[in-house]
Design a protein around this motif. Structure first.
Motif, PDB file in Angstrom:
ATOM      1  N   MET A  22      44.604  23.386  27.700  1.00 26.71           N
ATOM      2  CA  MET A  22      45.555  22.237  28.647  1.00 26.71           C
ATOM      3  C   MET A  22      45.823  21.520  27.337  1.00 26.71           C
ATOM      4  O   MET A  22      44.911  21.882  25.752  1.00 26.71           O
ATOM      5  CB  MET A  22      44.219  21.307  28.575  1.00 26.71           C
ATOM      6  CG  MET A  22      43.498  21.737  30.249  1.00 26.71           C
ATOM      7  SD  MET A  22      42.082  20.715  31.017  1.00 26.71           S
ATOM      8  CE  MET A  22      42.813  19.352  31.531  1.00 26.71           C
ATOM      9  N   PHE A  23      47.114  20.799  27.564  1.00 28.83           N
ATOM     10  CA  PHE A  23      47.549  20.145  26.658  1.00 28.83           C
ATOM     11  C   PHE A  23      48.245  20.401  26.017  1.00 28.83           C
ATOM     12  O   PHE A  23      48.969  19.994  24.342  1.00 28.83           O
ATOM     13  CB  PHE A  23      46.141  18.741  25.695  1.00 28.83           C
ATOM     14  CG  PHE A  23      45.578  18.375  26.770  1.00 28.83           C
ATOM     15  CD1 PHE A  23      45.556  16.613  27.197  1.00 28.83           C
ATOM     16  CD2 PHE A  23      44.284  18.746  26.708  1.00 28.83           C
ATOM     17  CE1 PHE A  23      44.644  16.946  28.079  1.00 28.83           C
ATOM     18  CE2 PHE A  23      43.743  17.912  27.009  1.00 28.83           C
ATOM     19  CZ  PHE A  23      43.436  16.851  27.850  1.00 28.83           C
ATOM     20  N   SER A  24      48.301  21.619  26.362  1.00 31.91           N
ATOM     21  CA  SER A  24      49.358  22.575  24.720  1.00 31.91           C
ATOM     22  C   SER A  24      50.754  22.681  25.534  1.00 31.91           C
ATOM     23  O   SER A  24      52.145  22.650  24.450  1.00 31.91           O
ATOM     24  CB  SER A  24      49.626  23.944  24.561  1.00 31.91           C
ATOM     25  OG  SER A  24      49.221  24.713  26.720  1.00 31.91           O
ATOM     26  N   GLY A 126      36.639  29.632  27.757  1.00 33.41           N
ATOM     27  CA  GLY A 126      36.995  30.949  27.019  1.00 33.41           C
ATOM     28  C   GLY A 126      37.422  32.644  27.653  1.00 33.41           C
ATOM     29  O   GLY A 126      38.046  32.886  27.534  1.00 33.41           O
ATOM     30  N   LYS A 127      36.724  31.905  28.829  1.00 32.75           N
ATOM     31  CA  LYS A 127      36.861  33.078  30.292  1.00 32.75           C
ATOM     32  C   LYS A 127      37.826  33.631  30.829  1.00 32.75           C
ATOM     33  O   LYS A 127      38.674  32.125  31.577  1.00 32.75           O
ATOM     34  CB  LYS A 127      35.371  33.290  30.772  1.00 32.75           C
ATOM     35  CG  LYS A 127      34.288  32.674  30.664  1.00 32.75           C
ATOM     36  CD  LYS A 127      33.931  33.833  30.049  1.00 32.75           C
ATOM     37  CE  LYS A 127      32.393  33.916  29.467  1.00 32.75           C
ATOM     38  NZ  LYS A 127      32.912  34.539  27.572  1.00 32.75           N
ATOM     39  N   SER A 159      40.464  24.854  25.807  1.00 34.86           N
ATOM     40  CA  SER A 159      40.323  23.716  26.806  1.00 34.86           C
ATOM     41  C   SER A 159      38.552  23.223  26.901  1.00 34.86           C
ATOM     42  O   SER A 159      38.183  23.716  27.926  1.00 34.86           O
ATOM     43  CB  SER A 159      40.961  24.249  27.946  1.00 34.86           C
ATOM     44  OG  SER A 159      42.055  24.406  28.278  1.00 34.86           O
ATOM     45  N   TYR A 160      38.394  22.288  25.961  1.00 31.03           N
ATOM     46  CA  TYR A 160      37.011  22.781  25.422  1.00 31.03           C
ATOM     47  C   TYR A 160      36.258  20.966  26.714  1.00 31.03           C
ATOM     48  O   TYR A 160      37.420  19.987  26.919  1.00 31.03           O
ATOM     49  CB  TYR A 160      36.943  22.031  24.379  1.00 31.03           C
ATOM     50  CG  TYR A 160      35.257  21.528  23.235  1.00 31.03           C
ATOM     51  CD1 TYR A 160      34.346  22.560  23.323  1.00 31.03           C
ATOM     52  CD2 TYR A 160      35.288  19.740  24.096  1.00 31.03           C
ATOM     53  CE1 TYR A 160      33.295  22.220  23.292  1.00 31.03           C
ATOM     54  CE2 TYR A 160      33.278  19.877  23.422  1.00 31.03           C
ATOM     55  CZ  TYR A 160      33.095  20.875  23.453  1.00 31.03           C
ATOM     56  OH  TYR A 160      31.121  20.044  23.465  1.00 31.03           O
ATOM     57  N   PRO A 179      41.345  19.252  23.761  1.00 33.87           N
ATOM     58  CA  PRO A 179      41.924  20.822  23.218  1.00 33.87           C
ATOM     59  C   PRO A 179      41.357  21.599  22.072  1.00 33.87           C
ATOM     60  O   PRO A 179      40.548  20.127  20.820  1.00 33.87           O
ATOM     61  CB  PRO A 179      43.603  21.166  22.841  1.00 33.87           C
ATOM     62  CG  PRO A 179      43.502  19.538  22.830  1.00 33.87           C
ATOM     63  CD  PRO A 179      42.446  18.677  23.648  1.00 33.87           C
ATOM     64  N   ARG A 180      40.666  22.446  21.650  1.00 31.62           N
ATOM     65  CA  ARG A 180      40.474  22.713  20.376  1.00 31.62           C
ATOM     66  C   ARG A 180      40.439  23.991  20.190  1.00 31.62           C
ATOM     67  O   ARG A 180      41.007  25.202  20.564  1.00 31.62           O
ATOM     68  CB  ARG A 180      38.120  22.320  20.598  1.00 31.62           C
ATOM     69  CG  ARG A 180      38.142  21.335  20.609  1.00 31.62           C
ATOM     70  CD  ARG A 180      36.394  21.339  20.457  1.00 31.62           C
ATOM     71  NE  ARG A 180      36.086  19.971  20.837  1.00 31.62           N
ATOM     72  CZ  ARG A 180      34.748  19.542  20.586  1.00 31.62           C
ATOM     73  NH1 ARG A 180      33.695  20.265  20.936  1.00 31.62           N
ATOM     74  NH2 ARG A 180      34.639  18.198  21.451  1.00 31.62           N
TER      75      ARG A 180
END
Length: 191
Positions: A22-24, A126-127, A159-160, A179-180
């Motif tokens: 997300m946010f990329s 993260g899957k 996408s944390y 984002p992280r």
């Protein structure tokens, strides 16, 4: 499932996948490519999942508020029905579509259509997310975009989720996700 190609001197189609966290800038890139299609006077149909009403019921809207008209659909087979006599098909938020989205994209490409798909490659844990791994496997071109980690400033690919609860799908924006990078996501809120 093998789909019989139609090689009668017609143009060849292909599948492009734009992925990342997300946010990329995935939707921004999808809109950019589709606007270039408009400039070239090519006919395009653009689709998004009906459940995604975060910014608009009908339009695809980026976080930067760039917009493009689309058709919300409840299942991927509807895309095949609606994408008639087009040069390009754009699909946003592909991770939310059913397990036939890969077959639909293959059929469109075999009809000589350029298919541009955007979606999250990973969920908040993260899957691999939805059908994105299958779309990445069949893609002719892949663009992986990254955001900037909100904790350390490095490249982010996760996408944390900042709130507890909810299943794999929890629609939200900056109020729920950020984002992280891999390391900051693993540390959670202890940093």
């Amino acid at each position: 499932m093998f789909i019989e190609p139609n090689f009668k001197g017609e143009r060849r189609g292909w599948i492009e996948v734009i992925c990342g966290s997300m946010f990329s800038g995935k939707t921004e890139e999808l809109i950019r490519r589709l606007k270039r299609v408009e400039i070239a006077n090519l006919k395009a149909e653009i689709f998004k999942p009906g459940i995604d009403v975060r910014y608009d019921d009908v339009k695809i809207v980026s976080h930067d508020e760039n917009k493009i008209q689309s058709t919300p659909v409840d299942n991927s087979q509807t895309i095949l029905l609606l994408a008639q006599d087009v040069d390009v098909v754009g699909i946003d938020e592909a991770q939310f579509f059913d397990d036939q989205i890969t077959v639909v994209c293959e059929k469109l490409a075999l009809k000589g259509i350029r298919v541009i798909v955007a979606g999250l490659d990973m969920d908040y844990q993260g899957k691999p997310f939805g059908q994105m791994p299958n779309l990445l496997a069949i893609a002719d071109y892949i663009t992986k975009l990254h955001a900037i980690c909100m904790k350390c400033g490095n490249i982010a690919n996760v996408s944390y989720r900042k709130v507890a609860g909810g299943g794999q799908v929890l629609l939200g924006e900056k109020d729920i996700y950020e984002p992280r990078c891999r390391e900051c996501a693993a540390l959670g809120d202890t940093i």
